[in-house]
Design a protein around this motif. Structure first.
Motif, PDB file in Angstrom:
ATOM      1  N   ALA A 277     -19.205  38.512 -16.557  1.00  0.00           N
ATOM      2  CA  ALA A 277     -20.297  38.011 -17.408  1.00  0.00           C
ATOM      3  C   ALA A 277     -21.619  38.726 -17.129  1.00  0.00           C
ATOM      4  CB  ALA A 277     -20.451  36.503 -17.217  1.00  0.00           C
ATOM      5  N   ASP A 278     -22.019  38.778 -15.862  1.00  0.00           N
ATOM      6  CA  ASP A 278     -23.289  39.423 -15.510  1.00  0.00           C
ATOM      7  C   ASP A 278     -23.128  40.937 -15.510  1.00  0.00           C
ATOM      8  OD1 ASP A 278     -24.719  37.017 -15.087  1.00  0.00           O
ATOM      9  OD2 ASP A 278     -23.720  36.794 -13.142  1.00  0.00           O
ATOM     10  N   LYS A 279     -24.141  41.623 -16.019  1.00  0.00           N
ATOM     11  CA  LYS A 279     -24.078  43.074 -16.086  1.00  0.00           C
ATOM     12  C   LYS A 279     -23.956  43.675 -14.690  1.00  0.00           C
ATOM     13  CE  LYS A 279     -26.394  47.100 -18.095  1.00  0.00           C
ATOM     14  NZ  LYS A 279     -27.572  47.579 -18.856  1.00  0.00           N
ATOM     15  N   VAL A 280     -23.029  44.594 -14.553  1.00  0.00           N
ATOM     16  CA  VAL A 280     -22.821  45.262 -13.264  1.00  0.00           C
ATOM     17  C   VAL A 280     -23.751  46.465 -13.190  1.00  0.00           C
ATOM     18  CG1 VAL A 280     -21.161  46.400 -11.738  1.00  0.00           C
ATOM     19  CG2 VAL A 280     -20.414  44.535 -13.230  1.00  0.00           C
ATOM     20  N   ILE A 281     -24.626  46.452 -12.198  1.00  0.00           N
ATOM     21  CA  ILE A 281     -25.563  47.559 -11.993  1.00  0.00           C
ATOM     22  C   ILE A 281     -25.453  48.042 -10.549  1.00  0.00           C
ATOM     23  CG2 ILE A 281     -27.172  46.787 -13.780  1.00  0.00           C
ATOM     24  CD1 ILE A 281     -28.888  45.560 -11.573  1.00  0.00           C
ATOM     25  N   PRO A 282     -25.842  49.285 -10.268  1.00  0.00           N
ATOM     26  CA  PRO A 282     -25.710  49.818  -8.907  1.00  0.00           C
ATOM     27  C   PRO A 282     -26.412  48.979  -7.848  1.00  0.00           C
ATOM     28  CG  PRO A 282     -26.184  51.589 -10.450  1.00  0.00           C
ATOM     29  CD  PRO A 282     -26.319  50.310 -11.219  1.00  0.00           C
ATOM     30  N   HIS A 283     -27.578  48.417  -8.189  1.00  0.00           N
ATOM     31  CA  HIS A 283     -28.372  47.728  -7.172  1.00  0.00           C
ATOM     32  C   HIS A 283     -27.706  46.439  -6.695  1.00  0.00           C
ATOM     33  CE1 HIS A 283     -32.093  48.220  -5.023  1.00  0.00           C
ATOM     34  NE2 HIS A 283     -32.385  46.946  -5.168  1.00  0.00           N
ATOM     35  N   ARG A 284     -26.828  45.857  -7.501  1.00  0.00           N
ATOM     36  CA  ARG A 284     -26.117  44.657  -7.064  1.00  0.00           C
ATOM     37  C   ARG A 284     -25.229  44.963  -5.863  1.00  0.00           C
ATOM     38  NH1 ARG A 284     -23.168  41.497 -11.824  1.00  0.00           N
ATOM     39  NH2 ARG A 284     -22.555  40.239 -10.025  1.00  0.00           N
ATOM     40  N   TYR A 285     -24.762  46.191  -5.797  1.00  0.00           N
ATOM     41  CA  TYR A 285     -23.892  46.582  -4.692  1.00  0.00           C
ATOM     42  C   TYR A 285     -24.656  46.695  -3.373  1.00  0.00           C
ATOM     43  CZ  TYR A 285     -19.656  47.672  -7.365  1.00  0.00           C
ATOM     44  OH  TYR A 285     -18.510  47.585  -8.108  1.00  0.00           O
ATOM     45  N   ARG A 286     -25.948  46.927  -3.453  1.00  0.00           N
ATOM     46  CA  ARG A 286     -26.745  47.126  -2.230  1.00  0.00           C
ATOM     47  C   ARG A 286     -26.735  45.845  -1.380  1.00  0.00           C
ATOM     48  NH1 ARG A 286     -28.830  51.128   0.216  1.00  0.00           N
ATOM     49  NH2 ARG A 286     -31.013  51.375   0.815  1.00  0.00           N
ATOM     50  N   GLY A 287     -27.062  44.725  -2.006  1.00  0.00           N
ATOM     51  CA  GLY A 287     -27.040  43.460  -1.294  1.00  0.00           C
ATOM     52  C   GLY A 287     -25.630  43.019  -0.963  1.00  0.00           C
ATOM     53  N   THR A 288     -24.670  43.357  -1.847  1.00  0.00           N
ATOM     54  CA  THR A 288     -23.280  42.978  -1.610  1.00  0.00           C
ATOM     55  C   THR A 288     -22.749  43.606  -0.334  1.00  0.00           C
ATOM     56  OG1 THR A 288     -22.847  42.743  -3.982  1.00  0.00           O
ATOM     57  CG2 THR A 288     -20.950  43.078  -2.540  1.00  0.00           C
ATOM     58  N   ALA A 289     -22.978  44.910  -0.166  1.00  0.00           N
ATOM     59  CA  ALA A 289     -22.490  45.599   1.027  1.00  0.00           C
ATOM     60  C   ALA A 289     -23.103  45.003   2.287  1.00  0.00           C
ATOM     61  CB  ALA A 289     -22.810  47.091   0.936  1.00  0.00           C
ATOM     62  N   ALA A 290     -24.415  44.728   2.245  1.00  0.00           N
ATOM     63  CA  ALA A 290     -25.091  44.149   3.412  1.00  0.00           C
ATOM     64  C   ALA A 290     -24.521  42.772   3.736  1.00  0.00           C
ATOM     65  CB  ALA A 290     -26.596  44.063   3.158  1.00  0.00           C
ATOM     66  N   HIS A 291     -24.305  41.952   2.696  1.00  0.00           N
ATOM     67  CA  HIS A 291     -23.758  40.608   2.896  1.00  0.00           C
ATOM     68  C   HIS A 291     -22.350  40.667   3.482  1.00  0.00           C
ATOM     69  CE1 HIS A 291     -22.188  36.629   2.119  1.00  0.00           C
ATOM     70  NE2 HIS A 291     -21.314  37.126   1.262  1.00  0.00           N
ATOM     71  N   GLU A 292     -21.501  41.538   2.950  1.00  0.00           N
ATOM     72  CA  GLU A 292     -20.117  41.626   3.417  1.00  0.00           C
ATOM     73  C   GLU A 292     -20.058  42.135   4.858  1.00  0.00           C
ATOM     74  OE1 GLU A 292     -17.491  40.483   2.099  1.00  0.00           O
ATOM     75  OE2 GLU A 292     -18.310  39.926   0.153  1.00  0.00           O
ATOM     76  N   LEU A 293     -20.957  43.026   5.222  1.00  0.00           N
ATOM     77  CA  LEU A 293     -20.991  43.520   6.603  1.00  0.00           C
ATOM     78  C   LEU A 293     -21.395  42.406   7.566  1.00  0.00           C
ATOM     79  CD1 LEU A 293     -22.609  47.016   5.953  1.00  0.00           C
ATOM     80  CD2 LEU A 293     -20.352  46.636   6.971  1.00  0.00           C
ATOM     81  N   LEU A 294     -22.424  41.650   7.202  1.00  0.00           N
ATOM     82  CA  LEU A 294     -22.849  40.520   8.039  1.00  0.00           C
ATOM     83  C   LEU A 294     -21.746  39.468   8.116  1.00  0.00           C
ATOM     84  CD1 LEU A 294     -26.545  40.015   6.850  1.00  0.00           C
ATOM     85  CD2 LEU A 294     -25.800  40.912   9.059  1.00  0.00           C
ATOM     86  N   ARG A 295     -21.122  39.245   7.002  1.00  0.00           N
ATOM     87  CA  ARG A 295     -20.045  38.261   6.924  1.00  0.00           C
ATOM     88  C   ARG A 295     -18.880  38.636   7.859  1.00  0.00           C
ATOM     89  NH1 ARG A 295     -16.686  37.308   1.350  1.00  0.00           N
ATOM     90  NH2 ARG A 295     -15.451  35.497   1.977  1.00  0.00           N
ATOM     91  N   ALA A 296     -18.638  39.934   7.999  1.00  0.00           N
ATOM     92  CA  ALA A 296     -17.545  40.404   8.846  1.00  0.00           C
ATOM     93  C   ALA A 296     -17.914  40.430  10.329  1.00  0.00           C
ATOM     94  CB  ALA A 296     -17.105  41.796   8.398  1.00  0.00           C
ATOM     95  N   GLY A 297     -19.203  40.173  10.630  1.00  0.00           N
ATOM     96  CA  GLY A 297     -19.624  40.108  12.022  1.00  0.00           C
ATOM     97  C   GLY A 297     -20.545  41.221  12.476  1.00  0.00           C
ATOM     98  N   ALA A 298     -20.960  42.110  11.561  1.00  0.00           N
ATOM     99  CA  ALA A 298     -21.875  43.190  11.937  1.00  0.00           C
ATOM    100  C   ALA A 298     -23.252  42.620  12.280  1.00  0.00           C
ATOM    101  CB  ALA A 298     -22.001  44.197  10.803  1.00  0.00           C
ATOM    102  N   SER A 299     -23.938  43.242  13.226  1.00  0.00           N
ATOM    103  CA  SER A 299     -25.289  42.812  13.585  1.00  0.00           C
ATOM    104  C   SER A 299     -26.278  43.258  12.518  1.00  0.00           C
ATOM    105  CB  SER A 299     -25.700  43.408  14.925  1.00  0.00           C
ATOM    106  OG  SER A 299     -25.855  44.823  14.810  1.00  0.00           O
ATOM    107  N   LYS A 300     -27.434  42.604  12.470  1.00  0.00           N
ATOM    108  CA  LYS A 300     -28.459  42.986  11.500  1.00  0.00           C
ATOM    109  C   LYS A 300     -28.964  44.397  11.752  1.00  0.00           C
ATOM    110  CE  LYS A 300     -30.081  38.353  10.274  1.00  0.00           C
ATOM    111  NZ  LYS A 300     -31.230  37.441  10.180  1.00  0.00           N
ATOM    112  N   ASP A 301     -29.028  44.781  13.021  1.00  0.00           N
ATOM    113  CA  ASP A 301     -29.469  46.136  13.349  1.00  0.00           C
ATOM    114  C   ASP A 301     -28.487  47.163  12.801  1.00  0.00           C
ATOM    115  OD1 ASP A 301     -31.159  48.083  14.952  1.00  0.00           O
ATOM    116  OD2 ASP A 301     -29.201  48.405  15.889  1.00  0.00           O
ATOM    117  N   ALA A 302     -27.187  46.870  12.928  1.00  0.00           N
ATOM    118  CA  ALA A 302     -26.176  47.788  12.406  1.00  0.00           C
ATOM    119  C   ALA A 302     -26.259  47.883  10.893  1.00  0.00           C
ATOM    120  CB  ALA A 302     -24.787  47.327  12.838  1.00  0.00           C
ATOM    121  N   VAL A 303     -26.433  46.749  10.223  1.00  0.00           N
ATOM    122  CA  VAL A 303     -26.542  46.745   8.768  1.00  0.00           C
ATOM    123  C   VAL A 303     -27.758  47.544   8.319  1.00  0.00           C
ATOM    124  CG1 VAL A 303     -26.928  45.281   6.737  1.00  0.00           C
ATOM    125  CG2 VAL A 303     -25.319  44.556   8.521  1.00  0.00           C
ATOM    126  N   GLN A 304     -28.859  47.381   9.026  1.00  0.00           N
ATOM    127  CA  GLN A 304     -30.075  48.130   8.701  1.00  0.00           C
ATOM    128  C   GLN A 304     -29.822  49.633   8.764  1.00  0.00           C
ATOM    129  OE1 GLN A 304     -33.487  47.198  11.185  1.00  0.00           O
ATOM    130  NE2 GLN A 304     -34.378  49.221  10.851  1.00  0.00           N
TER     131      GLN A 304
END
Length: 341
Positions: A277-304
């Motif tokens: 339904a929602d338009k898929v744009i490249p920038h949506r992936y930016r937050g998605t990747a960060a969220h999935e990394l944190l969700r998997a246990g990555a530290s905030k420093d690593a995500v940065q």
């Protein structure tokens, strides 16, 4: 009175119109002149053209507002109340979001004017005060869910060049969240190591961040496999031997380089095919990747570091909306009551 005495009388004071009395007398450098110098400074920093345009458009709008309302138009004369009036005017004319963008851009401009690089052309503190920032209602960010990503990849299952390319792009975006301009300007020159940005053995891609800094983006095993599969298809493309760019097009004037605009068109098209339904744009992936990394246990420093952000504040900015979801998952694993047995 004696004949040889001349009487001097005070000369009558000239009357000035209300309009002429309202014109402020400049005390510092004219803002339009400062804008020209600032534009040169921005361009020398190799900022994105859209960023430079956003900055300069704000200052041009501000200068026009000052002139229209007979306010000071120089670096020393502008005061906080002038900036405040402009921001209120823009909020009512357009939106709080637009006014907030102007606030942030003006803060950068006046910061430059107050710095050594900018003269300094202003000898007092910046008139852009933190407390005058427009209040903007926070909107929930939209992310690409696992289910949506599977649906998107399902639209690119065939063995065609286009499907291999698009599957590789969508996998990289989901895996590491690079910016559109960064991923689409990756170079592919295996015979010239200096410009070759693809390192399959090292599982990484070299991209350029805002400002021109180089950054190696790490890739997962499945992402490398998808990229390798595309590169094999790329070798049969008519522009494979002459184009220095990794991503090639299949239609349009310049098939030797698929651009950021081409990426946006592709994602929008794939999103429609997938029934998202929602338009898929490249920038949506930016937050998605960060969220999935944190969700998997990555530290905030690593995500940065993976995302190429300069401060940890950006991690919070992109992932705070889903912090509660991650917290619930952590609680499910470490529930104090469950550990009682």
């Amino acid at each position: 009175m004696a004949d040889n005495v001349i009487e001097f009388r005070a000369r009558p004071r000239r009357r000035t119109s209300a309009a002429s009395r309202a014109i402020p007398i400049p005390r510092g450098a004219a803002l339009d002149s400062c804008l020209d110098s600032w534009t040169l400074s921005l361009e020398s920093k190799n900022l994105a053209k859209t960023t430079v345009r956003s900055y300069t458009d704000t200052v041009k709008t501000f200068i026009a507002y000052l002139a229209e309302h007979q306010m000071p138009g120089d670096a020393e004369g502008v005061q906080a109340e002038h900036v405040r009036a402009f921001l209120v005017h823009e909020r009512l004319r357009t939106s709080p979001v637009s006014a907030d963008c102007h606030f942030r851009n003006l803060r950068v401009f006046w910061g430059w004017l107050c710095s050594e690089e900018g003269g300094p052309e202003r000898t007092t503190a910046s008139p852009v005060l933190k407390g005058d920032r427009p209040q903007v209602a926070k909107k929930a960010k939209k992310y690409i869910s696992e289910e949506e990503q599977r649906k998107l990849l399902a639209t690119a299952k065939s063995n065609t060049f286009e499907d291999r390319r698009d599957a590789a792009l969508m996998t990289i975006l989901y895996d590491a969240g690079p910016r559109a301009s960064g991923i689409m300007n990756v170079r592919y020159t295996p015979r010239n190591p200096e410009t070759h940005d693809v390192d399959l053995k090292g599982r990484r891609l070299r991209i350029r961040l805002k400002g021109g800094d180089e950054h190696w983006v790490p890739l997962g095993a499945k992402t490398v496999a998808a990229l390798d599969r595309y590169i094999r298809a790329r070798s049969a493309h008519s522009k494979a031997q002459t184009s220095p760019w990794l991503w090639l097009g299949i239609q349009g004037r310049n098939t030797s380089h698929m651009t950021s605009e081409g990426l946006r068109d592709m994602l929008a098209r794939r999103g429609e095919f997938a029934g998202i339904a929602d338009k898929v744009i490249p920038h949506r992936y930016r937050g998605t990747a960060a969220h999935e990394l944190l969700r998997a246990g990555a530290s905030k420093d690593a995500v940065q570091r993976i995302l190429g952000w300069k401060t940890s504040d950006m991690v919070e900015h992109y992932t705070d909306d889903l912090a509660d979801e991650r917290a619930r998952e952590v609680h499910a694993r470490f529930s104090p009551a469950d550990r009682l047995g």
